[in-house]
Design an enzyme around this catalytic site. Sequence first.
Site, PDB file in Angstrom:
ATOM      1  N   ASP A  13      83.625 111.994  -2.855  1.00 50.80           N
ATOM      2  CA  ASP A  13      84.906 111.317  -2.596  1.00 50.80           C
ATOM      3  C   ASP A  13      85.869 111.513  -3.766  1.00 50.80           C
ATOM      4  O   ASP A  13      87.074 111.663  -3.573  1.00 50.80           O
ATOM      5  CB  ASP A  13      84.677 109.808  -2.396  1.00 50.80           C
ATOM      6  CG  ASP A  13      83.795 109.540  -1.174  1.00 50.80           C
ATOM      7  OD1 ASP A  13      83.608 108.366  -0.823  1.00 50.80           O
ATOM      8  OD2 ASP A  13      83.308 110.519  -0.577  1.00 50.80           O
ATOM      9  N   GLU A  69      86.330 114.017  -5.687  1.00 48.37           N
ATOM     10  CA  GLU A  69      87.009 115.337  -5.593  1.00 48.37           C
ATOM     11  C   GLU A  69      88.136 115.256  -4.568  1.00 48.37           C
ATOM     12  O   GLU A  69      89.255 115.700  -4.819  1.00 48.37           O
ATOM     13  CB  GLU A  69      85.974 116.392  -5.186  1.00 48.37           C
ATOM     14  CG  GLU A  69      86.568 117.679  -4.608  1.00 48.37           C
ATOM     15  CD  GLU A  69      86.519 118.832  -5.600  1.00 48.37           C
ATOM     16  OE1 GLU A  69      85.801 118.659  -6.605  1.00 48.37           O
ATOM     17  OE2 GLU A  69      87.175 119.855  -5.372  1.00 48.37           O
ATOM     18  N   LYS A  72      79.339 104.921  27.002  1.00 48.79           N
ATOM     19  CA  LYS A  72      80.631 104.293  27.315  1.00 48.79           C
ATOM     20  C   LYS A  72      81.046 103.440  26.109  1.00 48.79           C
ATOM     21  O   LYS A  72      80.577 102.326  25.918  1.00 48.79           O
ATOM     22  CB  LYS A  72      80.514 103.419  28.559  1.00 48.79           C
ATOM     23  CG  LYS A  72      81.857 102.879  29.051  1.00 48.79           C
ATOM     24  CD  LYS A  72      81.726 102.205  30.421  1.00 48.79           C
ATOM     25  CE  LYS A  72      83.064 101.683  30.940  1.00 48.79           C
ATOM     26  NZ  LYS A  72      83.722 100.727  30.026  1.00 48.79           N
TER      27      LYS A  72
HETATM   28  N1  LIG Z   1      84.852 104.454  27.336  1.00 47.05           N
HETATM   29  C1  LIG Z   1      84.271 105.666  27.317  1.00 47.05           C
HETATM   30  O1  LIG Z   1      83.480 105.975  26.423  1.00 47.05           O
HETATM   31  N2  LIG Z   1      84.602 106.583  28.369  1.00 47.05           N
HETATM   32  N3  LIG Z   1      85.542 106.365  29.312  1.00 47.05           N
HETATM   33  C2  LIG Z   1      85.542 107.478  30.053  1.00 47.05           C
HETATM   34  C3  LIG Z   1      86.437 107.712  31.186  1.00 47.05           C
HETATM   35  C4  LIG Z   1      87.296 106.796  31.724  1.00 47.05           C
HETATM   36  C5  LIG Z   1      87.947 107.478  32.760  1.00 47.05           C
HETATM   37  C6  LIG Z   1      87.465 108.754  32.778  1.00 47.05           C
HETATM   38  O2  LIG Z   1      86.529 108.899  31.785  1.00 47.05           O
HETATM   39  N4  LIG Z   1      84.661 108.381  29.619  1.00 47.05           N
HETATM   40  C7  LIG Z   1      84.058 107.836  28.562  1.00 47.05           C
HETATM   41  N5  LIG Z   1      83.099 108.412  27.796  1.00 47.05           N
END
Ligand SMILES: NC(=O)n1nc(-c2ccco2)nc1N
Length: 317
Positions: free
Chosen positions: A32, A34, A113
């Site tokens: 860090d 550097e 997600k």
């Molecule tokens: N929240 C999330 O990680 N999402 N949301 C989508 C998404 C929402 C509509 C189309 O693709 N894809 C991922 N990995």
Amino acid sequence: IQQAQEQIQTLRELLIQYGHEYYVLDNPSVPDSEYDQKLQELRKLEEEFPELITADSPTQRVGAEPLDAFQKVQHNVPMLSLGNAFNEQDLRDFARRASQGTDKPLSYVCELKIDGLAISLTYENGRFVRGATRGDGTTGEDITSNLRTIRSIPLSIKEKETIEVRGEAFMPHKSFLALNKNRDENGEEPFANPRNAAAGSLRQLDPKIAAKRNLDIFLYGVGEWEAGNLQSHSERLKYLKELGFKTNPEWKKCSSIEEVIEYVEYWATERPNLSYEIDGIVIKVDSLEQQEELGFTAKNPRWAIAYKFPAEEVVTK
Ligand SMILES: NC(=O)n1nc(-c2ccco2)nc1N
């Protein structure tokens, strides 16, 4: 001045490379100290020759002035919300409906997600020009100055055609706990969860506040891209990474719903070991042609589903 120009150019390219290794690849090649020393050198040179400052210089991440309000942004390609699945049968029903809508065999892409807020980033002539929230899917808010402060977002990319990419901005667990500790010490109300903390941070009119919140982002999709000619979602994920975007490394191409169910079951138990919050798994049909064939219901795409994990209480202290 010619000499200064070359020095600035070299420093800028070096710092962009170091930044990519540290913030996107999580694999720094220099200490860090550097990075900080080189950044200080660049700041000094740019102070001496302000006409040589470019928008994608690492010194230009945190804007000076707070905004009075956010402008509205129209999403020409709507940012969709996903239908939900809560159990294995829902997943099987999704796969059956999808296979009925196309005559070729289906393969899927599974992604974690991320529990943050959906974001759109637009690049023109290779420069980051606009960042927006999802809003209601058609109209979002222009939060470009706040998104510029997210270090893993590249301010320039090699794709010179206009391209709009999409992803999820989020607050990692470490940043969330530190922020709530800090708020507690200042007698402020803690944030209930990392998603609220991320949303609250990006809704600040002063980018200096957002810059201190240590937000991050995973890119997972493409919106507008005239010149786009990729055939599948998995190719898009690879291309996003090639462009220098931070993509979540846990995505997996699955050739059957059984494989999807295995992936979901694996992450249902692995989830607590992640350094960020997820609230489920997103499953998408991989072929863009088949996505086109399947289209949408009134509210959601037929080619994707969000499997939701049962809610867990989040540690707020
Ligand atoms: N929240 C999330 O990680 N999402 N949301 C989508 C998404 C929402 C509509 C189309 O693709 N894809 C991922 N990995």
